[in-house]
Design a protein around this motif. Structure first.
Motif, short mmCIF file in Angstrom:
data_model
loop_
_atom_site.label_atom_id
_atom_site.label_comp_id
_atom_site.label_asym_id
_atom_site.label_seq_id
_atom_site.Cartn_x
_atom_site.Cartn_y
_atom_site.Cartn_z
N LEU A 179 0.83 -1.20 0.00
CA LEU A 179 0.00 0.00 0.00
C LEU A 179 0.87 1.25 0.00
N ALA A 180 1.93 1.27 0.81
CA ALA A 180 2.84 2.41 0.84
C ALA A 180 3.50 2.62 -0.53
N GLU A 181 3.92 1.54 -1.18
CA GLU A 181 4.53 1.64 -2.51
C GLU A 181 3.55 2.21 -3.53
N GLN A 182 2.30 1.78 -3.47
CA GLN A 182 1.30 2.29 -4.40
C GLN A 182 1.08 3.79 -4.21
N VAL A 183 1.02 4.23 -2.97
CA VAL A 183 0.83 5.65 -2.68
C VAL A 183 2.05 6.44 -3.18
N ALA A 184 3.25 5.95 -2.88
CA ALA A 184 4.47 6.64 -3.31
C ALA A 184 4.53 6.74 -4.83
N THR A 185 4.23 5.67 -5.52
CA THR A 185 4.25 5.66 -6.99
C THR A 185 3.24 6.66 -7.55
N TYR A 186 2.05 6.68 -6.98
CA TYR A 186 1.03 7.62 -7.43
C TYR A 186 1.50 9.07 -7.29
N ILE A 187 2.08 9.40 -6.16
CA ILE A 187 2.51 10.78 -5.91
C ILE A 187 3.69 11.16 -6.79
N LEU A 188 4.62 10.22 -7.00
CA LEU A 188 5.78 10.50 -7.85
C LEU A 188 5.42 10.62 -9.33
N GLU A 189 4.21 10.25 -9.71
CA GLU A 189 3.78 10.45 -11.09
C GLU A 189 3.69 11.93 -11.44
N ASN A 190 3.53 12.79 -10.43
CA ASN A 190 3.50 14.22 -10.68
C ASN A 190 4.93 14.69 -10.90
N PRO A 191 5.23 15.34 -12.03
CA PRO A 191 6.61 15.72 -12.35
C PRO A 191 7.23 16.72 -11.38
N ARG A 192 6.44 17.39 -10.59
CA ARG A 192 6.99 18.35 -9.62
C ARG A 192 7.50 17.67 -8.36
N VAL A 193 7.07 16.44 -8.09
CA VAL A 193 7.47 15.75 -6.87
C VAL A 193 8.82 15.07 -7.08
N VAL A 194 9.78 15.39 -6.22
CA VAL A 194 11.12 14.80 -6.35
C VAL A 194 11.39 13.73 -5.29
N ARG A 195 10.66 13.78 -4.20
CA ARG A 195 10.83 12.78 -3.14
C ARG A 195 9.53 12.69 -2.36
N VAL A 196 9.24 11.48 -1.88
CA VAL A 196 8.04 11.29 -1.06
C VAL A 196 8.35 10.30 0.06
N THR A 197 7.82 10.59 1.23
CA THR A 197 7.89 9.68 2.37
C THR A 197 6.45 9.30 2.70
N VAL A 198 6.21 7.99 2.79
CA VAL A 198 4.86 7.48 3.07
C VAL A 198 4.92 6.57 4.28
N ARG A 199 4.06 6.85 5.24
CA ARG A 199 3.93 6.00 6.44
C ARG A 199 2.52 5.44 6.44
N VAL A 200 2.42 4.12 6.55
CA VAL A 200 1.14 3.43 6.62
C VAL A 200 1.12 2.68 7.94
N GLU A 201 0.10 2.97 8.75
CA GLU A 201 0.08 2.45 10.12
C GLU A 201 -1.28 1.85 10.46
N LYS A 202 -1.29 0.55 10.76
CA LYS A 202 -2.52 -0.12 11.20
C LYS A 202 -2.75 0.28 12.66
#
Length: 156
Positions: free
Chosen positions: A85-108
């Motif tokens: 799930l974290a990888e999917q979110v990171a990939t989605y956000i990095l699809e925007n050309p302005r985003v150079v880095r993303v940190t995603v935390r997924v917590e149950k």
């Protein structure tokens, strides 16, 4: 939406979404299948600035993009692993050309007295090479899927 060109000399802004809780169908264990559990998302994106004087929505990267992306991914259905799930979110956000880095935390939030989960960081690869994905894009990991190239004299 529309976004004007970026100017790398302006630097980046950190856009974040914190404590975003949604019911998610997630888990690898049989007791986790068939129902939702509360999952908290914390996302920080380093975004290239387009101007040093933002005056309208075209000049900013809206946190709504992050929240809408998470909602879209969650709506697809059951996800086995927090890491996936974290990888999917990171990939989605990095699809925007302005985003150079993303940190995603997924917590149950329902598996114990506190939260359990994963935090990942992904970066855009060098210009023209797309976004980081797979083992080569992971911080601190070696691309194990690439065959090792040996020189002919080493083989003998």
């Amino acid at each position: 939406g529309y976004s004007p060109g970026t100017d790398p000399t302006l630097g980046t802004d950190k856009i974040f979404v914190r404590d975003f809780v949604l019911p998610v169908q997630m888990g690898a264990y049989s007791f986790e299948h068939g129902h939702t559990q509360k999952v908290r998302f914390d996302v920080t994106a380093d975004v290239l600035q387009v101007t040093d004087h933002p005056e309208d929505m075209r000049h900013v990267f809206s946190y709504d993009i992050i929240m809408d992306g998470i909602r879209t991914i969650v709506a697809r259905g059951h996800v086995q692993l927090s890491e996936a799930l974290a990888e999917q979110v990171a990939t989605y956000i990095l699809e925007n050309p302005r985003v150079v880095r993303v940190t995603v935390r997924v917590e149950k939030l329902e598996l114990g007295p506190g939260g359990v989960g994963v935090e990942i960081e992904r970066k855009r690869q060098a210009a023209g090479r797309g976004v980081a994905s797979g083992p080569a894009g992971r911080k601190g990991q070696i691309a194990a899927s690439q065959p090792r190239q040996e020189r002919p004299e080493a083989i003998r």
